[in-house]
Design an enzyme around this catalytic site. Structure first.
Site, PDB file in Angstrom:
ATOM      1  N   ASN A   1       0.148  -0.518  -8.790  1.00 45.26           N
ATOM      2  CA  ASN A   1      -0.983   0.210  -8.332  1.00 45.26           C
ATOM      3  C   ASN A   1      -2.220  -0.318  -8.609  1.00 45.26           C
ATOM      4  O   ASN A   1      -3.061   0.472  -9.496  1.00 45.26           O
ATOM      5  CB  ASN A   1      -0.755   1.683  -8.571  1.00 45.26           C
ATOM      6  CG  ASN A   1      -0.733   2.707  -7.390  1.00 45.26           C
ATOM      7  OD1 ASN A   1      -1.380   2.172  -6.524  1.00 45.26           O
ATOM      8  ND2 ASN A   1      -0.603   3.834  -7.614  1.00 45.26           N
TER       9      ASN A   1
ATOM     10  N   GLY B   1       2.885  -0.957   3.755  1.00 46.43           N
ATOM     11  CA  GLY B   1       2.255   0.107   4.548  1.00 46.43           C
ATOM     12  C   GLY B   1       3.176  -0.022   5.956  1.00 46.43           C
ATOM     13  O   GLY B   1       4.268   0.211   5.460  1.00 46.43           O
ATOM     14  N   ALA B   2       2.648  -0.093   6.958  1.00 48.04           N
ATOM     15  CA  ALA B   2       3.651   0.349   8.340  1.00 48.04           C
ATOM     16  C   ALA B   2       4.437  -1.062   8.591  1.00 48.04           C
ATOM     17  O   ALA B   2       5.408  -1.234   9.113  1.00 48.04           O
ATOM     18  CB  ALA B   2       2.762   0.368   9.383  1.00 48.04           C
TER      19      ALA B   2
ATOM     20  N   ASP C   1       3.375   6.303  -3.803  1.00 45.36           N
ATOM     21  CA  ASP C   1       4.038   6.874  -4.840  1.00 45.36           C
ATOM     22  C   ASP C   1       5.078   7.938  -4.390  1.00 45.36           C
ATOM     23  O   ASP C   1       6.067   7.850  -5.073  1.00 45.36           O
ATOM     24  CB  ASP C   1       2.887   8.078  -5.337  1.00 45.36           C
ATOM     25  CG  ASP C   1       1.464   7.457  -5.621  1.00 45.36           C
ATOM     26  OD1 ASP C   1       1.550   6.217  -5.956  1.00 45.36           O
ATOM     27  OD2 ASP C   1       0.430   8.034  -5.524  1.00 45.36           O
TER      28      ASP C   1
HETATM   29  N1  ADP Z   1       1.145   3.351   8.676  1.00 41.80           N
HETATM   30  C1  ADP Z   1       2.281   3.629   8.162  1.00 41.80           C
HETATM   31  N2  ADP Z   1       3.507   3.864   9.159  1.00 41.80           N
HETATM   32  C2  ADP Z   1       4.562   3.957   8.728  1.00 41.80           C
HETATM   33  N3  ADP Z   1       4.885   4.074   7.256  1.00 41.80           N
HETATM   34  C3  ADP Z   1       3.824   3.927   6.338  1.00 41.80           C
HETATM   35  C4  ADP Z   1       2.628   3.664   6.992  1.00 41.80           C
HETATM   36  N4  ADP Z   1       1.879   3.512   5.784  1.00 41.80           N
HETATM   37  C5  ADP Z   1       2.748   3.512   4.643  1.00 41.80           C
HETATM   38  N5  ADP Z   1       4.038   3.750   4.913  1.00 41.80           N
HETATM   39  C6  ADP Z   1       5.178   3.913   4.214  1.00 41.80           C
HETATM   40  O1  ADP Z   1       4.626   4.062   2.830  1.00 41.80           O
HETATM   41  C7  ADP Z   1       5.210   2.936   2.153  1.00 41.80           C
HETATM   42  C8  ADP Z   1       3.887   2.673   1.098  1.00 41.80           C
HETATM   43  O2  ADP Z   1       2.794   2.325   1.736  1.00 41.80           O
HETATM   44  P1  ADP Z   1       1.733   1.342   1.133  1.00 41.80           P
HETATM   45  O3  ADP Z   1       0.655   1.319   2.108  1.00 41.80           O
HETATM   46  O4  ADP Z   1       2.412   0.034   0.962  1.00 41.80           O
HETATM   47  O5  ADP Z   1       1.528   1.646  -0.385  1.00 41.80           O
HETATM   48  P2  ADP Z   1       0.432   2.323  -1.304  1.00 41.80           P
HETATM   49  O6  ADP Z   1      -0.019   3.696  -0.769  1.00 41.80           O
HETATM   50  O7  ADP Z   1       0.679   2.363  -2.547  1.00 41.80           O
HETATM   51  O8  ADP Z   1      -0.717   1.341  -0.659  1.00 41.80           O
HETATM   52  C9  ADP Z   1       5.465   1.999   2.880  1.00 41.80           C
HETATM   53  O9  ADP Z   1       6.641   1.181   2.564  1.00 41.80           O
HETATM   54  C10 ADP Z   1       6.085   2.679   4.152  1.00 41.80           C
HETATM   55  O10 ADP Z   1       7.206   3.120   3.903  1.00 41.80           O
HETATM   56  O1  ELE Z   2      -6.362   6.088  -8.089  1.00 46.06           O
HETATM   57  C1  ELE Z   2      -5.975   6.948  -8.664  1.00 46.06           C
HETATM   58  O2  ELE Z   2      -6.092   6.923 -10.014  1.00 46.06           O
HETATM   59  C2  ELE Z   2      -4.869   7.761  -8.400  1.00 46.06           C
HETATM   60  O3  ELE Z   2      -3.992   8.145  -8.929  1.00 46.06           O
HETATM   61  C3  ELE Z   2      -5.162   8.661  -7.071  1.00 46.06           C
HETATM   62  C4  ELE Z   2      -4.238   8.718  -6.195  1.00 46.06           C
HETATM   63  O4  ELE Z   2      -3.400  10.160  -6.069  1.00 46.06           O
HETATM   64  C5  ELE Z   2      -2.945   7.785  -6.033  1.00 46.06           C
HETATM   65  O5  ELE Z   2      -3.750   6.533  -6.432  1.00 46.06           O
HETATM   66  C6  ELE Z   2      -2.594   7.579  -4.801  1.00 46.06           C
HETATM   67  O6  ELE Z   2      -1.658   6.534  -4.666  1.00 46.06           O
HETATM   68  P1  ELE Z   2      -1.359   5.604  -3.329  1.00 46.06           P
HETATM   69  O7  ELE Z   2       0.312   5.980  -3.152  1.00 46.06           O
HETATM   70  O8  ELE Z   2      -1.413   4.066  -3.568  1.00 46.06           O
HETATM   71  O9  ELE Z   2      -1.976   6.129  -2.061  1.00 46.06           O
END
Ligand code: ADP
Ligand code: ELE
Length: 304
Positions: free
Chosen positions: A165, A227-228, A258
């Site tokens: 993260n 992500g997607a 998360d």
């Molecule tokens: N636009 C999206 N469409 C579908 N699933 C998504 C999308 N964004 C995130 N996800 C789901 O959430 C998971 C984590 O997203 P990601 O963006 O890689 O993590 P983070 O929030 O830590 O940056 C992906 O592996 C997917 O399963």
């Molecule tokens: O940045 C920080 O310290 C935080 O904890 C804020 C957010 O709640 C998470 O970071 C979200 O995390 P993502 O799953 O990457 O969207």
């Protein structure tokens, strides 16, 4: 016997846009978010606990009550007389989130200051989850204390899970961040990076390169979120591919990673079935990104 999933890090006050110009006050933070979703996703044989440091003021008390009400154990949390909790605000652009923080002197920065309290919390758990944010907020000396304690817990049989993260703003230099993240990976059994963050920080060209970098640090299982897009897991040299189903009406991607972690781990710890666990992680994250804020109730799909 009941097992304990312990998450370690910083929970903050969250100001989440409601889409109407107003903000909703809540409590969140990457490791608390994973604990929250783990509480929903893990079976009845599991307790979920959170370890951090908070203040002794009313806001800190409200934060702990929020966790208690969610069924997350707070008994190991340190309560410091002279500090309070941090705050962050979510900014949205077409559903994609970015954050503004007020956390530079938060109580959580002292979470590893008391070695004995830390060891007691870690000793109570079979699975321990922490993140790159957990280590970013600590002094170098406290970071070493935490990683040493995690290593000890691992030797005693705990499974250690780490989500890098990456938040470059929380680190003095990119090199310090990269070195600390690799040091954290070295004490971990499962590492769950997000490809866009890691590509930016380490210059990885492919998901395979990200996974291999952690495997080279000795990590048995690496799950690279994307992500997607199509994602991969590298399990002791074997690659597993998975593509999340498309999600329409994305409102706020905060806590996608998360919640994915929690859905994945709940399934994997139970079944050791990698394809099934990847699908479970994606299914939970897909629900979360259709609502505002980090914490939503995955059953009723309302913001918490
Ligand atoms: N636009 C999206 N469409 C579908 N699933 C998504 C999308 N964004 C995130 N996800 C789901 O959430 C998971 C984590 O997203 P990601 O963006 O890689 O993590 P983070 O929030 O830590 O940056 C992906 O592996 C997917 O399963
Ligand atoms: O940045 C920080 O310290 C935080 O904890 C804020 C957010 O709640 C998470 O970071 C979200 O995390 P993502 O799953 O990457 O969207």
């Amino acid at each position: 016997m009941t097992q304990t999933f312990l998450s370690i890090g910083e929970c903050m006050v969250e100001m989440a846009p409601k889409g109407t110009g107003d903000y909703q006050l809540g409590f969140a933070g990457d490791t608390l978010n994973t604990a929250w979703y783990a509480k929903h996703a893990l079976g009845p044989g599991w307790d979920v606990a959170y370890f951090t440091a908070v203040g002794q003021d009313a806001l800190s008390e409200r934060m702990c009550s929020f966790m208690d009400t969610a069924g997350i154990r707070t008994n190991h949390i340190r309560k410091l007389p002279d500090r309070t909790v941090g705050l962050y605000l979510i900014e949205l652009s077409n559903g994609e989130r970015s954050f503004a923080y007020w956390r530079s002197d938060s109580a959580a920065r002292q979470l590893a200051a008391d070695r004995a309290a830390l060891a007691k919390a870690l000793g109570s758990a079979q699975v321990i989850f922490f993140s790159g944010i957990t280590i970013a907020i600590l002094s170098p000396a406290h970071r070493l204390t935490l990683l040493g304690s995690l290593s000890q817990a691992r030797q005693n049989g705990a499974t250690i899970v780490f989500d890098p993260n990456l938040r470059p703003r929380l680190w003095n230099t990119p090199e310090t961040m990269r070195d600390a993240v690799i040091a954290a990976a070295k004490v971990s059994d499962i590492v769950m990076p997000s490809f866009d963050d890691d590509a930016l920080a380490f210059g990885d060209k492919t998901l395979e390169a990200t996974a291999q970098r952690y495997a080279d640090a000795g990590v048995p299982l690496v799950v690279v979120k994307n992500g997607a897009g199509p994602m991969i897991a590298l399990d002791k040299g074997k690659i597993e591919h998975f593509t999340p189903a498309p999600v329409s009406e994305i409102v706020d991607t905060t806590a996608a990673g998360d919640s994915f972690n929690a859905g994945f781990l709940a399934s994997y710890l139970d079944s050791k079935d990698l394809p099934r666990a990847l699908a479970a992680g994606a299914e939970l994250a897909a629900k979360v990104i259709t609502r505002h804020g980090a914490l939503v109730d995955p059953e009723g799909l309302t913001s918490a």
